[in-house]
Design a protein around this motif. Structure first.
Motif, mmCIF file in Angstrom:
data_model
loop_
_atom_site.group_PDB
_atom_site.id
_atom_site.type_symbol
_atom_site.label_atom_id
_atom_site.label_comp_id
_atom_site.label_asym_id
_atom_site.label_seq_id
_atom_site.Cartn_x
_atom_site.Cartn_y
_atom_site.Cartn_z
ATOM 1 N N TYR A 80 0.835 -1.203 0.000
ATOM 2 C CA TYR A 80 0.000 0.000 0.000
ATOM 3 C C TYR A 80 0.874 1.258 0.000
ATOM 4 O O TYR A 80 0.527 2.269 -0.621
ATOM 5 N N GLU A 81 2.009 1.186 0.701
ATOM 6 C CA GLU A 81 2.920 2.336 0.719
ATOM 7 C C GLU A 81 3.467 2.617 -0.681
ATOM 8 O O GLU A 81 3.567 3.769 -1.098
ATOM 9 N N MET A 84 0.680 4.329 -2.701
ATOM 10 C CA MET A 84 0.477 5.743 -2.375
ATOM 11 C C MET A 84 1.657 6.603 -2.814
ATOM 12 O O MET A 84 1.489 7.761 -3.208
ATOM 13 N N THR A 91 -4.604 6.646 -6.198
ATOM 14 C CA THR A 91 -4.876 5.842 -5.011
ATOM 15 C C THR A 91 -6.267 6.165 -4.467
ATOM 16 O O THR A 91 -6.552 7.302 -4.095
ATOM 17 N N TYR A 96 -5.893 4.248 1.673
ATOM 18 C CA TYR A 96 -5.327 5.008 2.799
ATOM 19 C C TYR A 96 -5.826 4.414 4.117
ATOM 20 O O TYR A 96 -5.079 4.305 5.092
ATOM 21 N N ALA A 99 -4.124 0.961 4.613
ATOM 22 C CA ALA A 99 -2.724 1.184 4.987
ATOM 23 C C ALA A 99 -2.627 1.642 6.433
ATOM 24 O O ALA A 99 -1.740 1.213 7.184
ATOM 25 N N ALA A 100 -3.556 2.522 6.841
ATOM 26 C CA ALA A 100 -3.565 2.992 8.234
ATOM 27 C C ALA A 100 -3.826 1.831 9.188
ATOM 28 O O ALA A 100 -3.175 1.717 10.237
ATOM 29 N N SER A 112 0.003 5.696 11.287
ATOM 30 C CA SER A 112 -1.382 5.297 11.021
ATOM 31 C C SER A 112 -2.324 6.499 11.131
ATOM 32 O O SER A 112 -3.184 6.713 10.272
ATOM 33 N N THR A 114 -1.580 9.594 10.772
ATOM 34 C CA THR A 114 -1.310 10.525 9.667
ATOM 35 C C THR A 114 -2.119 10.118 8.438
ATOM 36 O O THR A 114 -2.731 10.968 7.773
ATOM 37 N N LEU A 115 -2.133 8.833 8.119
ATOM 38 C CA LEU A 115 -2.900 8.364 6.968
ATOM 39 C C LEU A 115 -4.399 8.479 7.217
ATOM 40 O O LEU A 115 -5.172 8.766 6.285
ATOM 41 N N VAL A 118 -5.469 11.890 6.340
ATOM 42 C CA VAL A 118 -5.635 12.021 4.882
ATOM 43 C C VAL A 118 -6.963 11.393 4.469
ATOM 44 O O VAL A 118 -7.709 11.977 3.666
#
Length: 646
Positions: A80-81, A84, A91, A96, A99-100, A112, A114-115, A118
């Protein structure tokens, strides 16, 4: 030249087209595996495509998903990183979120969050976003909760996936992928390359210890999946989850996938028979994980049927009679989110426990609970504290508060993402661990006797150390104990232990001292032979070097050890001469160690002449040479007892 350039360009174009076609063919093959949930097979193809230098948003999405849906969050986060980072404009918001969730399961809560921030800006899952925004300090609040449970792996876990727990009298029923050793061919589930789940039962003692696991008898297990059961109080009816399979026939949705359904079985002559499909199932969606209300008039379950807010919601039907049920009712947005709510369980106290990944938690699926009101609807949603919840997936919580026993399923502490079953005791317990060692040699002492006493000096537990000198006791939180350790040839040790107020593990190392040795006599405590000298000489003899080597080894192993060398003579010769001779012997002993790398700061040496004879061989005494030899010696004392770490 121009023709040559054109030919080369044409070759490059053809090679590029051939490469792209080959990768697209592999992607199409992987997509077919992916669409039928054969994630392991699809994953292998995707990884091969990546290794050949191909990349695309679709590739990273699907590759991440093959790990995410199998609980391998470390690899899911990795792909996932890449998605993104390399394709930020392509994406989708849900990645997101995934991924978090993956990063949270790795313990990286900062990244986590931070994502998730978003995701809250670009996502459309309003219930998830609302839950995240309304709990900015969720991590601090969760970790501040008192730890009321102590977890340990259940005895029936296998090398395969084991999960889901249902109380059935003095037994526990659960699902396992453990294959049938009597079967000629074991069907494999392509999602995770393991055998299909069957329902097992294990005997359970009064402490929740499980033994003698075996498959449920009768017709309840099939060639496909069975899991998540619940039993009526009389023990004669079970509701359970199975793939869409009955009477030898498989049912599929329009994409040819076999969904989950709820079934009922009746116990006849000790075996489960009369398998009946519940009428509110449908081949086009899944219905799974049944739970009964305390009065057995309502059946709760998880489903992705029409009207579901997310990937799966919690629903219920009223039980109106023999195979008669009301219309399914969604439990509402108070409990359900746009992601997963699943594995309901209702305690005798009418509290609904469930798992969700749509609410702020510690990682993956977390376990929550909510008291049900008089209408059987959820009230306040509360997350369970550690250690019930952890960084990975935690689900299928089942509790009997009268017995102070609960069980949950989790993929914590596993390298292969397999689920295991854990027993939880509803009490504040402190696990006291430790090892017993020789104080000087640090040798682990096997079969030392330990006795645990309460504040009234009553012995409440006892054991012997294992082959690694290890021991452990379960203590009640906030209580004071004394621990007594005994072993042949060693002085007994007694320690006061005050258990903390919350559940945790504490370490207590025990050092034992051999009997009969003065506290600072290193030679005695290391079982050394004396360092002897020849008459009228100060050189180190070969037999003395053997014992000095032991001293050297001890000094190398324990860097804080400092010793004093004391050297002596026999009574023959003048006192002045003997003082000089003993000093020479002391320095010779010191130099032997210094020449082999021991710092002089750790050593002192002094001669005492004939002032400390160990026998009656003083001036004029009639003694043999062997008796005089006993006085011509060096001994070693520990300069500071505290210098040895306990």
């Amino acid at each position: 030249m121009k023709v040559f350039i054109k030919i080369n360009l044409l070759i490059l174009i053809l090679m590029s087209s051939s490469f792209s076609y080959a990768q697209r063919a592999k992607m199409n093959k992987a997509q077919k595996e992916y669409d039928r949930f054969a994630y392991i097979d699809a994953q292998k193809i995707y990884l091969q495509v990546v290794s050949e230098g191909y990349s695309s948003p679709e590739l990273f999405e699907k590759l991440g998903n093959t790990y995410y849906f199998n609980g391998d969050y470390e690899n899911a986060a990795r792909w996932y990183e890449k998605l993104m980072k390399e394709y930020p404009d392509q994406t989708e918001p849900k990645y997101y979120f995934r991924a978090a969730q993956s990063l949270k399961s790795l313990g990286d809560y900062k990244a986590s969050d931070t994502l998730m921030k978003v995701f809250t800006e670009i996502g459309s899952r309003e219930l998830v976003i609302q839950n995240f925004k309304s709990n900015p300090d969720y991590l601090k609040k969760i970790k501040a909760k008192p730890k009321k449970w102590v977890l340990e792996p259940a005895e029936i876990n296998s090398e395969y996936t084991d999960f889901g727990s249902a109380f059935y009298g003095n037994k526990l029923v659960y699902a396992s992928a453990k294959p049938d050793s009597t079967a000629r061919k074991v069907p494999i589930y392509e999602w995770n390359n393991q055998p299909f789940f069957d329902l097992f039962e294990a005997e359970m003692d009064e402490n929740g210890k499980l033994s003698n696991p075996k498959r449920l008898p009768g017709e309840i297990n099939s060639n496909l999946h069975e899991s998540s059961a619940v039993f009526t109080k009389d023990g004669n009816t079970v509701y359970f989850t199975r793939n869409n399979y009955l009477n030898g026939r498989k049912g599929k949705d329009r994409d040819y996938n076999i969904r989950l359904k709820l079934y009922k079985a009746t116990k006849k002559d000790g075996k489960w028979r009369e398998i009946v499909e519940l009428p509110f199932n449908d081949a086009s969606y899944s219905t799974a994980h049944p739970a009964l209300s305390p009065d057995e008039t309502r059946l709760y379950f998880s489903s992705d049927r029409p009207g579901t807010f997310g990937e799966s919601d919690l629903w219920y039907v009223d039980i109106r009679g023999e195979n008669e049920y009301g219309a399914p009712v969604n439990l509402g947005k108070n409990i359900n989110t746009e992601v997963r709510e699943s594995f309901p369980f209702i305690s005798k106290e009418n509290v609904l426990y469930f798992s969700s990944n749509g609410r702020p938690g510690l990682g993956g699926l977390d376990i929550f609970y909510t008291p049900l009101d008089k209408n059987g609807m959820p009230t306040e949603i509360i997350i369970m504290a550690e250690p019930v919840n952890g960084k990975k997936d935690d689900f299928a919580f089942a509790v009997d508060l009268e017995k102070d026993i609960a069980f949950l399923s989790s993929n914590r502490n596993t390298s292969d993402a397999n689920d295991n079953i854990y027993r939880a005791t509803h009490a504040c317990k402190v696990l006291l661990r430790g090892t017993v060692k020789d104080e000087i040699t640090k040798q682990l002492l096997e079969e030392a006797d330990l006795a645990l006493f309460n504040e009234e000096n009553e012995k409440i537990d006892s054991l012997k150390t294992d082959k690694n000198g290890g021991f452990n006791f379960n203590l009640d939180c906030g209580m004071q104990y004394s621990l007594r350790v005994t072993k042949d040839d060693y002085e007994s040790v007694e320690k006061i232990v005050i258990a903390p107020d919350d559940a945790q593990e504490i370490e207590l190392p025990i050092a034992m001292r051999k009997i009969g040795c003065p506290p600072n006599d290193l030679g005695c405590r290391l079982s050394l032979q004396p360092i002897y000298f020849d008459f009228n000489k100060a050189n180190i003899r070969p037999d003395a070097e053997v014992e000095l080597a032991k001293i050297w080894a001890a000094l190398k192993e324990y860097p804080e050890l400092e010793i004093k060398i004391e050297s002596h003579t026999d009574s023959r010769g003048s006192k002045e001469y003997n003082m000089e001779l003993s000093e020479a012997r002391a320095q010779a002993t010191l130099e032997w160690l210094v020449n082999r790398g021991i710092n002089t700061d750790r050593l002192t040496a002094k001669g005492y002449g004939e002032s400390r004879l160990i026998n009656e061989c003083s001036d004029g005494a009639d003694c043999t040479e062997a008796e005089h030899q006993l006085n011509r010696r060096s001994v070693f004392l520990i300069k500071e007892e505290e210098s040895i770490k306990k």
